[in-house]
Write an enzyme that holds these catalytic residues in place. Sequence first.
Site, mmCIF file in Angstrom:
data_model
loop_
_atom_site.group_PDB
_atom_site.id
_atom_site.type_symbol
_atom_site.label_atom_id
_atom_site.label_comp_id
_atom_site.label_asym_id
_atom_site.label_seq_id
_atom_site.Cartn_x
_atom_site.Cartn_y
_atom_site.Cartn_z
ATOM 1 N N SER A 31 0.837 -1.211 0.000
ATOM 2 C CA SER A 31 0.000 0.000 0.000
ATOM 3 C C SER A 31 0.860 1.246 0.000
ATOM 4 O O SER A 31 1.742 1.397 0.843
ATOM 5 C CB SER A 31 -0.833 0.081 1.288
ATOM 6 N N HIS A 62 -4.490 0.794 -5.306
ATOM 7 C CA HIS A 62 -3.764 -0.375 -5.788
ATOM 8 C C HIS A 62 -4.028 -0.491 -7.281
ATOM 9 O O HIS A 62 -5.173 -0.585 -7.697
ATOM 10 C CB HIS A 62 -4.257 -1.661 -5.106
ATOM 11 N N HIS A 84 -5.689 -9.125 -1.531
ATOM 12 C CA HIS A 84 -5.781 -9.283 -0.078
ATOM 13 C C HIS A 84 -6.880 -10.277 0.305
ATOM 14 O O HIS A 84 -7.934 -10.322 -0.331
ATOM 15 C CB HIS A 84 -6.079 -7.940 0.597
ATOM 16 N N TYR A 86 -8.795 -10.023 2.834
ATOM 17 C CA TYR A 86 -10.004 -9.309 3.312
ATOM 18 C C TYR A 86 -10.935 -8.879 2.179
ATOM 19 O O TYR A 86 -12.070 -8.489 2.421
ATOM 20 C CB TYR A 86 -9.629 -8.096 4.179
ATOM 21 N N GLU A 87 -10.444 -8.960 0.953
ATOM 22 C CA GLU A 87 -11.324 -8.614 -0.168
ATOM 23 C C GLU A 87 -12.336 -9.720 -0.431
ATOM 24 O O GLU A 87 -13.279 -9.514 -1.192
ATOM 25 C CB GLU A 87 -10.484 -8.363 -1.428
ATOM 26 N N ALA A 114 2.849 -2.012 3.862
ATOM 27 C CA ALA A 114 2.678 -0.964 4.871
ATOM 28 C C ALA A 114 2.216 -1.693 6.126
ATOM 29 O O ALA A 114 1.420 -2.623 6.040
ATOM 30 C CB ALA A 114 1.616 0.010 4.408
ATOM 31 N N MET A 212 -1.846 -6.764 6.943
ATOM 32 C CA MET A 212 -2.915 -7.606 6.390
ATOM 33 C C MET A 212 -2.462 -8.377 5.153
ATOM 34 O O MET A 212 -3.275 -8.712 4.288
ATOM 35 C CB MET A 212 -4.122 -6.726 6.039
ATOM 36 N N SER A 213 -1.174 -8.630 5.045
ATOM 37 C CA SER A 213 -0.674 -9.305 3.832
ATOM 38 C C SER A 213 0.615 -10.053 4.142
ATOM 39 O O SER A 213 0.949 -10.288 5.297
ATOM 40 C CB SER A 213 -0.407 -8.256 2.739
ATOM 41 N N ASN A 236 2.439 3.800 10.543
ATOM 42 C CA ASN A 236 1.725 4.347 11.712
ATOM 43 C C ASN A 236 2.042 3.473 12.908
ATOM 44 O O ASN A 236 2.459 2.328 12.747
ATOM 45 C CB ASN A 236 0.203 4.307 11.448
ATOM 46 N N HIS A 248 -6.544 5.000 6.527
ATOM 47 C CA HIS A 248 -5.795 4.647 5.320
ATOM 48 C C HIS A 248 -5.053 5.878 4.791
ATOM 49 O O HIS A 248 -3.975 5.771 4.206
ATOM 50 C CB HIS A 248 -6.749 4.082 4.267
HETATM 51 N N1 HPA Z 1 -2.570 -2.500 11.125
HETATM 52 C C1 HPA Z 1 -2.756 -3.366 10.116
HETATM 53 N N2 HPA Z 1 -2.382 -3.115 8.875
HETATM 54 C C2 HPA Z 1 -1.778 -1.944 8.629
HETATM 55 C C3 HPA Z 1 -1.567 -0.997 9.631
HETATM 56 C C4 HPA Z 1 -1.983 -1.291 10.954
HETATM 57 O O1 HPA Z 1 -1.829 -0.510 11.907
HETATM 58 N N3 HPA Z 1 -0.947 0.061 9.040
HETATM 59 C C5 HPA Z 1 -0.793 -0.248 7.728
HETATM 60 N N4 HPA Z 1 -1.303 -1.461 7.476
#
Ligand code: HPA
Length: 273
Positions: A31, A62, A84, A86-87, A114, A212-213, A236, A248
Amino acid sequence: MNAVYEKLITCVESVKKKIDFKPEVALILGSGLGDYADDIKIEQTIDYTEIKDFPISTVKGHKGRFVFGYVGNVPVVIMQGRIHFYEGYKMSDVVLPTRLMGMLGAKKLILTNAAGGVNFDYKPGDFMMIQDHITMNIPSPLIGENMDELGVRFPDMSEVYSKRMQNVIQNAAEKQNLKLQKGVYIQLTGPCYETPAEVRACRTLGGDAVGMSTACEAIAASHMGMEVCGISCITNMAAGMSTEKLSHAEVQETADRVADQFKNLITEIITTI
Ligand code: HPA
Protein backbone atom coordinates in the site's frame (compact mmCIF):
# COMPACT_ATOMS: atom_id res chain seq x y z
CA MET A 1 -5.88 -32.11 -12.02
CA ASN A 2 -6.16 -30.14 -8.78
CA ALA A 3 -8.51 -27.16 -9.41
CA VAL A 4 -6.18 -24.64 -7.78
CA TYR A 5 -3.26 -25.83 -9.87
CA GLU A 6 -5.39 -25.83 -13.00
CA LYS A 7 -6.36 -22.18 -12.43
CA LEU A 8 -2.73 -21.29 -11.82
CA ILE A 9 -1.67 -22.93 -15.07
CA THR A 10 -4.46 -21.11 -16.95
CA CYS A 11 -3.16 -17.79 -15.62
CA VAL A 12 0.50 -18.64 -16.32
CA GLU A 13 -0.34 -19.63 -19.90
CA SER A 14 -2.43 -16.51 -20.37
CA VAL A 15 0.54 -14.36 -19.29
CA LYS A 16 3.02 -16.34 -21.40
CA LYS A 17 0.88 -15.72 -24.47
CA LYS A 18 1.28 -11.98 -23.89
CA ILE A 19 4.95 -11.81 -23.00
CA ASP A 20 8.11 -13.83 -23.46
CA PHE A 21 10.12 -12.72 -20.45
CA LYS A 22 11.92 -14.61 -17.70
CA PRO A 23 12.15 -12.54 -14.52
CA GLU A 24 14.89 -13.25 -12.00
CA VAL A 25 13.33 -11.28 -9.19
CA ALA A 26 9.68 -10.84 -8.26
CA LEU A 27 8.61 -7.82 -6.23
CA ILE A 28 5.26 -7.21 -4.57
CA LEU A 29 4.57 -3.58 -3.77
CA GLY A 30 2.58 -2.71 -0.67
CA SER A 31 0.00 0.00 0.00
CA GLY A 32 1.28 3.40 -0.96
CA LEU A 33 4.52 1.95 -2.35
CA GLY A 34 3.19 1.16 -5.81
CA ASP A 35 4.86 4.05 -7.62
CA TYR A 36 8.17 2.21 -7.63
CA ALA A 37 7.13 0.25 -10.69
CA ASP A 38 6.58 3.43 -12.72
CA ASP A 39 10.27 4.32 -12.44
CA ILE A 40 11.89 1.15 -13.74
CA LYS A 41 12.80 0.40 -17.35
CA ILE A 42 9.43 -1.04 -18.33
CA GLU A 43 9.27 -3.66 -21.06
CA GLN A 44 5.57 -4.40 -20.80
CA THR A 45 2.66 -4.21 -18.39
CA ILE A 46 -0.22 -6.63 -18.10
CA ASP A 47 -3.36 -5.57 -16.26
CA TYR A 48 -4.78 -8.26 -14.02
CA THR A 49 -8.06 -7.90 -15.89
CA GLU A 50 -6.33 -9.13 -19.06
CA ILE A 51 -5.40 -12.45 -17.47
CA LYS A 52 -7.92 -15.24 -17.73
CA ASP A 53 -9.29 -16.33 -14.32
CA PHE A 54 -7.09 -13.87 -12.41
CA PRO A 55 -8.44 -12.50 -9.08
CA ILE A 56 -8.81 -8.70 -9.23
CA SER A 57 -7.81 -6.31 -6.41
CA THR A 58 -10.40 -3.81 -5.19
CA VAL A 59 -8.35 -1.56 -2.87
CA LYS A 60 -8.21 2.10 -3.80
CA GLY A 61 -4.70 3.14 -4.73
CA HIS A 62 -3.76 -0.37 -5.79
CA LYS A 63 -3.14 -0.43 -9.50
CA GLY A 64 -3.66 -4.04 -10.32
CA ARG A 65 -1.08 -4.98 -12.91
CA PHE A 66 2.15 -6.83 -13.50
CA VAL A 67 5.04 -4.70 -14.62
CA PHE A 68 7.82 -6.49 -16.48
CA GLY A 69 11.12 -4.74 -16.92
CA TYR A 70 14.64 -4.15 -15.70
CA VAL A 71 16.12 -2.66 -12.57
CA GLY A 72 19.72 -2.10 -13.65
CA ASN A 73 20.39 -5.30 -15.60
CA VAL A 74 18.08 -7.44 -13.52
CA PRO A 75 14.91 -8.71 -15.19
CA VAL A 76 12.03 -8.23 -12.76
CA VAL A 77 8.33 -8.76 -12.50
CA ILE A 78 6.52 -6.41 -10.18
CA MET A 79 3.04 -6.68 -8.76
CA GLN A 80 1.65 -3.19 -8.65
CA GLY A 81 -1.31 -3.95 -6.40
CA ARG A 82 -1.69 -7.22 -4.53
CA ILE A 83 -4.66 -9.41 -3.72
CA HIS A 84 -5.78 -9.28 -0.08
CA PHE A 85 -7.63 -11.94 1.88
CA TYR A 86 -10.00 -9.31 3.31
CA GLU A 87 -11.32 -8.61 -0.17
CA GLY A 88 -13.10 -11.93 0.08
CA TYR A 89 -10.86 -14.12 -2.03
CA LYS A 90 -9.94 -17.64 -1.14
CA MET A 91 -6.43 -17.87 0.21
CA SER A 92 -5.42 -19.87 -2.85
CA ASP A 93 -6.42 -16.86 -4.99
CA VAL A 94 -4.56 -14.46 -2.72
CA VAL A 95 -1.30 -16.31 -3.37
CA LEU A 96 -1.99 -17.15 -7.02
CA PRO A 97 -0.01 -14.18 -8.35
CA THR A 98 2.97 -15.06 -6.16
CA ARG A 99 2.96 -18.59 -7.52
CA LEU A 100 2.49 -17.27 -11.03
CA MET A 101 5.61 -15.11 -10.76
CA GLY A 102 7.51 -18.11 -9.46
CA MET A 103 6.33 -20.18 -12.40
CA LEU A 104 7.46 -17.49 -14.83
CA GLY A 105 10.96 -18.17 -13.53
CA ALA A 106 11.49 -15.74 -10.64
CA LYS A 107 13.63 -17.53 -8.06
CA LYS A 108 13.74 -14.62 -5.64
CA LEU A 109 10.84 -12.72 -4.10
CA ILE A 110 10.89 -9.36 -2.38
CA LEU A 111 7.76 -8.65 -0.37
CA THR A 112 6.88 -5.16 0.79
CA ASN A 113 4.00 -3.81 2.79
CA ALA A 114 2.68 -0.96 4.87
CA ALA A 115 2.41 -2.01 8.49
CA GLY A 116 1.52 -0.71 11.91
CA GLY A 117 4.36 -0.51 14.41
CA VAL A 118 3.80 -2.70 17.46
CA ASN A 119 7.29 -2.30 18.89
CA PHE A 120 7.55 0.90 20.96
CA ASP A 121 11.04 1.55 19.56
CA TYR A 122 9.60 2.08 16.09
CA LYS A 123 8.24 5.27 14.62
CA PRO A 124 6.20 6.05 11.52
CA GLY A 125 8.45 6.22 8.49
CA ASP A 126 10.80 3.48 9.72
CA PHE A 127 11.59 0.47 7.56
CA MET A 128 11.56 -2.95 9.14
CA MET A 129 13.33 -5.92 7.63
CA ILE A 130 11.13 -8.94 8.23
CA GLN A 131 13.08 -11.64 10.04
CA ASP A 132 10.15 -13.94 10.63
CA HIS A 133 6.37 -13.90 10.72
CA ILE A 134 3.36 -15.05 12.70
CA THR A 135 -0.02 -15.68 11.10
CA MET A 136 -3.09 -14.93 13.20
CA ASN A 137 -6.58 -15.99 12.19
CA ILE A 138 -5.69 -16.50 8.56
CA PRO A 139 -5.80 -19.89 6.90
CA SER A 140 -2.61 -21.34 5.49
CA PRO A 141 -2.43 -20.93 1.70
CA LEU A 142 -1.28 -24.55 1.59
CA ILE A 143 -4.54 -25.99 2.93
CA GLY A 144 -6.14 -28.36 0.46
CA GLU A 145 -4.73 -31.04 -1.75
CA ASN A 146 -0.99 -30.52 -1.98
CA MET A 147 0.35 -29.42 -5.33
CA ASP A 148 3.28 -31.78 -5.57
CA GLU A 149 4.37 -29.97 -8.73
CA LEU A 150 5.19 -26.97 -6.52
CA GLY A 151 6.42 -28.39 -3.25
CA VAL A 152 6.05 -30.90 -0.45
CA ARG A 153 3.02 -31.49 1.77
CA PHE A 154 4.73 -30.45 5.01
CA PRO A 155 7.24 -27.75 4.13
CA ASP A 156 9.83 -26.57 6.61
CA MET A 157 9.38 -22.93 7.63
CA SER A 158 12.45 -22.44 9.78
CA GLU A 159 13.97 -19.89 7.42
CA VAL A 160 11.17 -18.37 5.36
CA TYR A 161 13.05 -15.07 5.13
CA SER A 162 16.42 -15.90 3.65
CA LYS A 163 19.40 -15.03 5.87
CA ARG A 164 21.42 -14.35 2.74
CA MET A 165 18.87 -11.84 1.52
CA GLN A 166 18.64 -10.28 4.97
CA ASN A 167 22.35 -9.55 4.70
CA VAL A 168 21.80 -7.94 1.32
CA ILE A 169 19.04 -5.75 2.77
CA GLN A 170 21.16 -4.76 5.73
CA ASN A 171 24.10 -3.80 3.52
CA ALA A 172 21.80 -1.86 1.19
CA ALA A 173 20.38 0.10 4.12
CA GLU A 174 23.86 0.83 5.50
CA LYS A 175 25.03 2.04 2.10
CA GLN A 176 22.14 4.52 2.09
CA ASN A 177 22.59 5.56 5.71
CA LEU A 178 19.11 4.33 6.40
CA LYS A 179 18.11 3.16 9.83
CA LEU A 180 16.74 -0.36 9.49
CA GLN A 181 14.55 -1.97 12.11
CA LYS A 182 14.44 -5.74 12.22
CA GLY A 183 11.56 -7.75 13.49
CA VAL A 184 8.63 -10.10 13.32
CA TYR A 185 5.62 -9.32 11.15
CA ILE A 186 2.18 -10.52 12.18
CA GLN A 187 -0.46 -10.98 9.51
CA LEU A 188 -4.08 -10.63 10.57
CA THR A 189 -7.06 -10.72 8.26
CA GLY A 190 -8.06 -7.04 8.29
CA PRO A 191 -9.81 -5.08 6.92
CA CYS A 192 -10.40 -3.34 10.23
CA TYR A 193 -7.31 -2.18 12.00
CA GLU A 194 -6.61 -3.99 15.24
CA THR A 195 -8.02 -3.07 18.63
CA PRO A 196 -5.55 -1.86 21.26
CA ALA A 197 -6.01 -5.20 23.06
CA GLU A 198 -5.14 -7.09 19.88
CA VAL A 199 -2.07 -4.95 19.46
CA ARG A 200 -0.98 -5.75 23.03
CA ALA A 201 -1.59 -9.42 22.25
CA CYS A 202 0.58 -9.13 19.14
CA ARG A 203 3.37 -7.61 21.21
CA THR A 204 3.10 -10.33 23.84
CA LEU A 205 3.30 -12.93 21.08
CA GLY A 206 6.55 -11.44 19.84
CA GLY A 207 5.35 -9.28 16.98
CA ASP A 208 6.99 -6.01 16.01
CA ALA A 209 4.68 -4.95 13.18
CA VAL A 210 1.15 -5.84 12.08
CA GLY A 211 -0.46 -5.90 8.68
CA MET A 212 -2.92 -7.61 6.39
CA SER A 213 -0.67 -9.31 3.83
CA THR A 214 2.74 -10.79 3.13
CA ALA A 215 3.02 -13.84 5.42
CA CYS A 216 0.65 -15.89 3.26
CA GLU A 217 2.64 -14.97 0.14
CA ALA A 218 5.89 -15.80 1.90
CA ILE A 219 4.52 -19.23 2.82
CA ALA A 220 3.37 -19.97 -0.74
CA ALA A 221 6.67 -18.80 -2.22
CA SER A 222 8.73 -20.70 0.31
CA HIS A 223 6.67 -23.83 -0.38
CA MET A 224 7.64 -23.67 -4.05
CA GLY A 225 11.30 -23.08 -3.27
CA MET A 226 11.59 -19.35 -3.91
CA GLU A 227 14.08 -17.39 -1.84
CA VAL A 228 12.08 -14.79 0.08
CA CYS A 229 12.72 -11.53 1.87
CA GLY A 230 10.44 -8.77 3.13
CA ILE A 231 10.41 -5.13 4.14
CA SER A 232 7.66 -3.35 6.03
CA CYS A 233 7.19 0.36 5.87
CA ILE A 234 5.95 1.34 9.32
CA THR A 235 3.30 3.83 8.29
CA ASN A 236 1.73 4.35 11.71
CA MET A 237 1.92 3.15 15.27
CA ALA A 238 -0.61 0.37 15.78
CA ALA A 239 -3.90 1.07 17.56
CA GLY A 240 -3.70 2.27 21.14
CA MET A 241 -0.02 3.23 20.92
CA SER A 242 -0.58 6.86 20.08
CA THR A 243 -3.46 9.30 20.39
CA GLU A 244 -3.94 9.23 16.62
CA LYS A 245 -6.89 7.41 15.12
CA LEU A 246 -5.87 5.03 12.36
CA SER A 247 -6.78 5.75 8.77
CA HIS A 248 -5.79 4.65 5.32
CA ALA A 249 -5.00 8.31 4.60
CA GLU A 250 -2.29 8.29 7.28
CA VAL A 251 -0.86 5.06 5.87
CA GLN A 252 -0.72 6.64 2.43
CA GLU A 253 0.78 9.92 3.73
CA THR A 254 3.64 8.19 5.51
CA ALA A 255 4.32 5.90 2.57
CA ASP A 256 4.46 8.97 0.31
CA ARG A 257 6.84 10.73 2.69
CA VAL A 258 9.39 7.92 2.59
CA ALA A 259 8.79 6.89 -1.04
CA ASP A 260 12.17 8.10 -2.27
CA GLN A 261 14.08 6.27 0.47
CA PHE A 262 12.04 3.18 -0.28
CA LYS A 263 12.78 3.37 -4.00
CA ASN A 264 16.51 3.73 -3.44
CA LEU A 265 16.56 0.88 -0.97
CA ILE A 266 14.65 -1.49 -3.26
CA THR A 267 16.81 -0.61 -6.25
CA GLU A 268 19.97 -1.25 -4.26
CA ILE A 269 18.58 -4.57 -3.05
CA ILE A 270 17.50 -5.77 -6.48
CA THR A 271 20.80 -4.90 -8.13
CA THR A 272 22.86 -6.69 -5.47
CA ILE A 273 20.64 -9.62 -4.70
N1 HPA B 1 -2.57 -2.50 11.13
C1 HPA B 1 -2.76 -3.37 10.12
N2 HPA B 1 -2.38 -3.12 8.87
C2 HPA B 1 -1.78 -1.94 8.63
C3 HPA B 1 -1.57 -1.00 9.63
C4 HPA B 1 -1.98 -1.29 10.95
O1 HPA B 1 -1.83 -0.51 11.91
N3 HPA B 1 -0.95 0.06 9.04
C5 HPA B 1 -0.79 -0.25 7.73
N4 HPA B 1 -1.30 -1.46 7.48
